[in-house]
Design an enzyme around this catalytic site. Structure first.
Site, PDB file in Angstrom:
ATOM      1  N   SER A  19      -3.653   1.767  -4.469  1.00 34.93           N
ATOM      2  CA  SER A  19      -2.920   0.502  -4.505  1.00 34.93           C
ATOM      3  C   SER A  19      -1.424   0.802  -4.408  1.00 34.93           C
ATOM      4  O   SER A  19      -0.911   1.671  -5.117  1.00 34.93           O
ATOM      5  CB  SER A  19      -3.195  -0.229  -5.827  1.00 34.93           C
ATOM      6  OG  SER A  19      -2.177  -1.190  -6.054  1.00 34.93           O
ATOM      7  N   HIS A  44      -5.309  -0.033  -0.713  1.00 40.89           N
ATOM      8  CA  HIS A  44      -5.625  -1.259  -1.457  1.00 40.89           C
ATOM      9  C   HIS A  44      -4.371  -2.124  -1.495  1.00 40.89           C
ATOM     10  O   HIS A  44      -3.318  -1.683  -1.970  1.00 40.89           O
ATOM     11  CB  HIS A  44      -6.061  -0.873  -2.877  1.00 40.89           C
ATOM     12  CG  HIS A  44      -6.475  -2.010  -3.738  1.00 40.89           C
ATOM     13  ND1 HIS A  44      -7.747  -2.548  -3.720  1.00 40.89           N
ATOM     14  CD2 HIS A  44      -5.787  -2.713  -4.654  1.00 40.89           C
ATOM     15  CE1 HIS A  44      -7.829  -3.534  -4.608  1.00 40.89           C
ATOM     16  NE2 HIS A  44      -6.657  -3.651  -5.201  1.00 40.89           N
ATOM     17  N   ASP A  46      -2.631  -5.389  -2.795  1.00 41.03           N
ATOM     18  CA  ASP A  46      -2.717  -6.436  -3.821  1.00 41.03           C
ATOM     19  C   ASP A  46      -1.852  -7.630  -3.439  1.00 41.03           C
ATOM     20  O   ASP A  46      -0.625  -7.588  -3.571  1.00 41.03           O
ATOM     21  CB  ASP A  46      -2.242  -5.873  -5.169  1.00 41.03           C
ATOM     22  CG  ASP A  46      -3.282  -4.946  -5.782  1.00 41.03           C
ATOM     23  OD1 ASP A  46      -2.930  -3.805  -6.131  1.00 41.03           O
ATOM     24  OD2 ASP A  46      -4.454  -5.362  -5.877  1.00 41.03           O
ATOM     25  N   MET A  48      -0.591 -11.287  -4.094  1.00 39.24           N
ATOM     26  CA  MET A  48      -0.490 -12.200  -5.237  1.00 39.24           C
ATOM     27  C   MET A  48       0.381 -13.399  -4.854  1.00 39.24           C
ATOM     28  O   MET A  48       1.415 -13.230  -4.195  1.00 39.24           O
ATOM     29  CB  MET A  48       0.141 -11.476  -6.427  1.00 39.24           C
ATOM     30  CG  MET A  48      -0.667 -10.247  -6.858  1.00 39.24           C
ATOM     31  SD  MET A  48       0.112  -9.414  -8.270  1.00 39.24           S
ATOM     32  CE  MET A  48      -0.908  -7.930  -8.343  1.00 39.24           C
ATOM     33  N   HIS A  77      -6.971  -7.178  -1.602  1.00 38.32           N
ATOM     34  CA  HIS A  77      -7.422  -7.792  -2.864  1.00 38.32           C
ATOM     35  C   HIS A  77      -6.588  -9.049  -3.038  1.00 38.32           C
ATOM     36  O   HIS A  77      -5.412  -8.972  -3.385  1.00 38.32           O
ATOM     37  CB  HIS A  77      -7.197  -6.792  -4.003  1.00 38.32           C
ATOM     38  CG  HIS A  77      -7.519  -7.350  -5.351  1.00 38.32           C
ATOM     39  ND1 HIS A  77      -7.162  -6.719  -6.526  1.00 38.32           N
ATOM     40  CD2 HIS A  77      -8.176  -8.470  -5.729  1.00 38.32           C
ATOM     41  CE1 HIS A  77      -7.579  -7.437  -7.556  1.00 38.32           C
ATOM     42  NE2 HIS A  77      -8.191  -8.505  -7.107  1.00 38.32           N
ATOM     43  N   MET A  79      -5.373 -11.993  -4.814  1.00 37.07           N
ATOM     44  CA  MET A  79      -5.266 -12.694  -6.097  1.00 37.07           C
ATOM     45  C   MET A  79      -4.476 -13.979  -5.824  1.00 37.07           C
ATOM     46  O   MET A  79      -3.307 -14.126  -6.200  1.00 37.07           O
ATOM     47  CB  MET A  79      -4.568 -11.801  -7.133  1.00 37.07           C
ATOM     48  CG  MET A  79      -5.474 -10.657  -7.591  1.00 37.07           C
ATOM     49  SD  MET A  79      -4.580  -9.267  -8.307  1.00 37.07           S
ATOM     50  CE  MET A  79      -4.137  -8.385  -6.810  1.00 37.07           C
ATOM     51  N   MET A 148     -12.611  -6.057 -12.301  1.00 34.89           N
ATOM     52  CA  MET A 148     -11.250  -5.859 -12.806  1.00 34.89           C
ATOM     53  C   MET A 148     -11.333  -5.301 -14.219  1.00 34.89           C
ATOM     54  O   MET A 148     -12.028  -5.875 -15.076  1.00 34.89           O
ATOM     55  CB  MET A 148     -10.506  -7.198 -12.842  1.00 34.89           C
ATOM     56  CG  MET A 148     -10.151  -7.796 -11.497  1.00 34.89           C
ATOM     57  SD  MET A 148      -9.051  -6.795 -10.522  1.00 34.89           S
ATOM     58  CE  MET A 148      -7.601  -6.707 -11.539  1.00 34.89           C
ATOM     59  N   GLY A 153      -2.598  -8.972 -11.922  1.00 36.55           N
ATOM     60  CA  GLY A 153      -1.200  -9.394 -11.823  1.00 36.55           C
ATOM     61  C   GLY A 153      -0.234  -8.243 -11.876  1.00 36.55           C
ATOM     62  O   GLY A 153       0.829  -8.282 -11.251  1.00 36.55           O
ATOM     63  N   GLY A 155       0.363  -3.677 -12.286  1.00 39.06           N
ATOM     64  CA  GLY A 155      -0.164  -2.320 -12.388  1.00 39.06           C
ATOM     65  C   GLY A 155       0.225  -1.727 -13.736  1.00 39.06           C
ATOM     66  O   GLY A 155       0.928  -2.352 -14.524  1.00 39.06           O
ATOM     67  N   ASP A 187     -11.089  -1.686 -10.598  1.00 38.84           N
ATOM     68  CA  ASP A 187      -9.669  -1.875 -10.302  1.00 38.84           C
ATOM     69  C   ASP A 187      -8.894  -2.134 -11.583  1.00 38.84           C
ATOM     70  O   ASP A 187      -9.094  -3.154 -12.244  1.00 38.84           O
ATOM     71  CB  ASP A 187      -9.518  -3.079  -9.341  1.00 38.84           C
ATOM     72  CG  ASP A 187      -8.104  -3.243  -8.845  1.00 38.84           C
ATOM     73  OD1 ASP A 187      -7.857  -4.166  -8.040  1.00 38.84           O
ATOM     74  OD2 ASP A 187      -7.243  -2.442  -9.244  1.00 38.84           O
ATOM     75  N   GLY A 188      -8.032  -1.140 -11.920  1.00 36.45           N
ATOM     76  CA  GLY A 188      -7.168  -1.364 -13.081  1.00 36.45           C
ATOM     77  C   GLY A 188      -7.283  -0.246 -14.099  1.00 36.45           C
ATOM     78  O   GLY A 188      -8.344  -0.061 -14.701  1.00 36.45           O
ATOM     79  N   GLY A 189      -6.210   0.517 -14.224  1.00 35.29           N
ATOM     80  CA  GLY A 189      -6.172   1.561 -15.254  1.00 35.29           C
ATOM     81  C   GLY A 189      -6.962   2.808 -14.922  1.00 35.29           C
ATOM     82  O   GLY A 189      -7.319   3.588 -15.802  1.00 35.29           O
ATOM     83  N   GLY A 209      -3.571   2.816  -8.789  1.00 33.94           N
ATOM     84  CA  GLY A 209      -2.206   2.403  -8.471  1.00 33.94           C
ATOM     85  C   GLY A 209      -1.198   3.299  -9.161  1.00 33.94           C
ATOM     86  O   GLY A 209      -0.865   4.383  -8.668  1.00 33.94           O
TER      87      GLY A 209
HETATM   88  C1  DX5 Z   1      -3.721  -5.559 -10.524  1.00 33.15           C
HETATM   89  C2  DX5 Z   1      -4.162  -5.012  -9.183  1.00 33.15           C
HETATM   90  C3  DX5 Z   1      -4.565  -3.566  -9.254  1.00 33.15           C
HETATM   91  C4  DX5 Z   1      -3.416  -2.677  -9.753  1.00 33.15           C
HETATM   92  C5  DX5 Z   1      -3.993  -1.334 -10.144  1.00 33.15           C
HETATM   93  O1  DX5 Z   1      -3.755  -6.952 -10.485  1.00 33.15           O
HETATM   94  O2  DX5 Z   1      -5.259  -5.715  -8.674  1.00 33.15           O
HETATM   95  O3  DX5 Z   1      -5.010  -3.121  -7.972  1.00 33.15           O
HETATM   96  O4  DX5 Z   1      -2.481  -2.495  -8.706  1.00 33.15           O
HETATM   97  O5  DX5 Z   1      -2.925  -0.615 -10.688  1.00 33.15           O
HETATM   98  P1  DX5 Z   1      -3.181   0.451 -11.832  1.00 33.15           P
HETATM   99  O6  DX5 Z   1      -4.049   1.510 -11.193  1.00 33.15           O
HETATM  100  O7  DX5 Z   1      -1.817   0.929 -12.158  1.00 33.15           O
HETATM  101  O8  DX5 Z   1      -3.875  -0.260 -12.951  1.00 33.15           O
HETATM  102 ZN    ZN Z   2      -6.187  -4.793  -6.896  1.00 34.58          ZN
END
Ligand code: DX5
Ligand code: ZN
Length: 331
Positions: A19, A44, A46, A48, A77, A79, A148, A153, A155, A187-189, A209
């Site tokens: 990401s 990826h 993102d 938004m 992705h 959002m 998720m 929203g 990273g 996706d996330g963390g 990300g």
């Molecule tokens: C958050 C995004 C994720 C984010 C992941 O809303 O959808 O893709 O960028 O970032 P990390 O890996 O830092 O959690």
């Molecule tokens: Zn994402």
């Protein structure tokens, strides 16, 4: 075209989708160059809209501008509250997969249909607080389920381990209709601390990300580490200690005269499983043409043998008769 290191691509089961949300948004072309040069399997993106999530990033025009810079697949992705209204723009921008959120107000099936009609992979994402059951009405139209493990929203948030533990098996179940190519995304963390657990849950694609943009850490090494840890997690978490079958390995299932090989290929491909047909170096038939080898993805070999073994055996017998008939004609 940047110099992408194809050898850096994932060779095991796990795939990384980098990401660029936490990259320098003032130079996205550079961010794409960095992650593709580091060997990410996908980019990826993102998107938004500042409405569905309290953040605003970039849209289809930006993605379209980035498209010519790499051949690496774009994994969007969305959002955003109205993916259906804008979906053609994201398809025109060159996204290879488009995942949007099940929590939106507008109708979901038409957008999934539009994505697949364009020959791309269609996905639905589910926020941590949304039960996976919300995806059930759409399961048959899904290629991707994105879980998720942070609130969408931003990273750099904390990985929600229990959310993945609660949803991973159900996500795989939702994709049971796709004998090949169905993917569970997380996706996330995701980072070197959380990748092994995520792999042990059977995840296919790991969105990463902020872990890639840590000063002083080599991005390529981070990607390879995360893939390796995810594959370890898979091997010892749910695969009884057996190494995962590499995702893009193809394996031969039989060799047949060309016209019969075509028949078996068509039968298998009609079930959504890709088949490769190669002129083999096996026996030469009375018509002077060698048999053709048929190969399928190694991770569905057992299924193909179960589902199409009888057809294969019938065609092998038919091949014997065909050869005998030709030889008789040739005298
Ligand atoms: C958050 C995004 C994720 C984010 C992941 O809303 O959808 O893709 O960028 O970032 P990390 O890996 O830092 O959690
Ligand atoms: Zn994402």
């Amino acid at each position: 075209m940047t110099s992408e290191n194809p050898t850096g691509r994932g060779t095991g089961r796990a795939r990384v989708a980098a990401s660029i949300l936490d990259a320098d948004l003032g130079n996205l072309a550079h961010a794409v160059r960095r992650v593709t040069g580091a060997g990410t399997d996908r980019v990826h993106l993102d998107v938004m809209d500042g409405h569905f999530v309290p953040n605003l990033t970039f849209g289809a025009k930006t993605i379209k501008a980035l498209r010519p810079r790499t051949r690496v697949p774009f994994d969007a992705h969305l959002m955003i509250s109205e993916p259906g209204r804008y979906i053609e723009e994201y398809l025109d921008a060159g996204c290879d997969s488009v995942t949007f959120h099940v929590e939106i107000e507008e109708p979901i099936p038409p957008t999934l249909k539009a994505i697949r009609a364009a020959g791309r992979a269609a996905g639905l994402a589910v926020k941590p607080g949304t039960p996976l059951s919300a995806l059930e009405p759409y399961a048959e139209s899904l290629d991707i389920v994105l879980i998720m493990t942070v609130e969408p929203g931003f990273g750099g948030q904390e990985f929600m381990k229990d959310v993945l533990a609660a949803k991973a098996a159900g996500a795989r179940e939702l994709l049971r209709h796709k004998l090949h190519g169905g993917e569970v995304h997380v996706d996330g963390g995701i980072n070197r601390e959380t990748a092994e657990f995520a792999g042990s849950q059977g995840v296919d694609v790991f969105v990463v990300g902020s872990a890639l943009f840590v000063r002083g850490r080599d991005m390529g090494r981070e990607i390879r580490l995360i893939r390796a840890l995810a594959d370890e997690g898979y091997q010892y978490g749910i695969n009884d200690g057996k190494p995962p079958i590499p995702r893009d390995r193809m394996t031969p299932i039989t060799s047949l005269p060309k016209h019969l090989a075509h028949r078996l290929m068509a039968e298998i491909e009609a079930t959504g499983i890709p088949v490769i047909m190669l002129r083999g170096d096996g026996q030469i038939n009375p018509d002077g043409v060698r048999d053709y080898d048929l190969l399928v993805p190694a991770n569905v070999e057992a299924h193909v043998n179960r589902a199409h073994g009888a057809s294969r055996d019938r065609l092998l017998a038919e091949a014997e008769d065909w050869r005998a008939g030709l030889l008789a004609k040739q005298g």
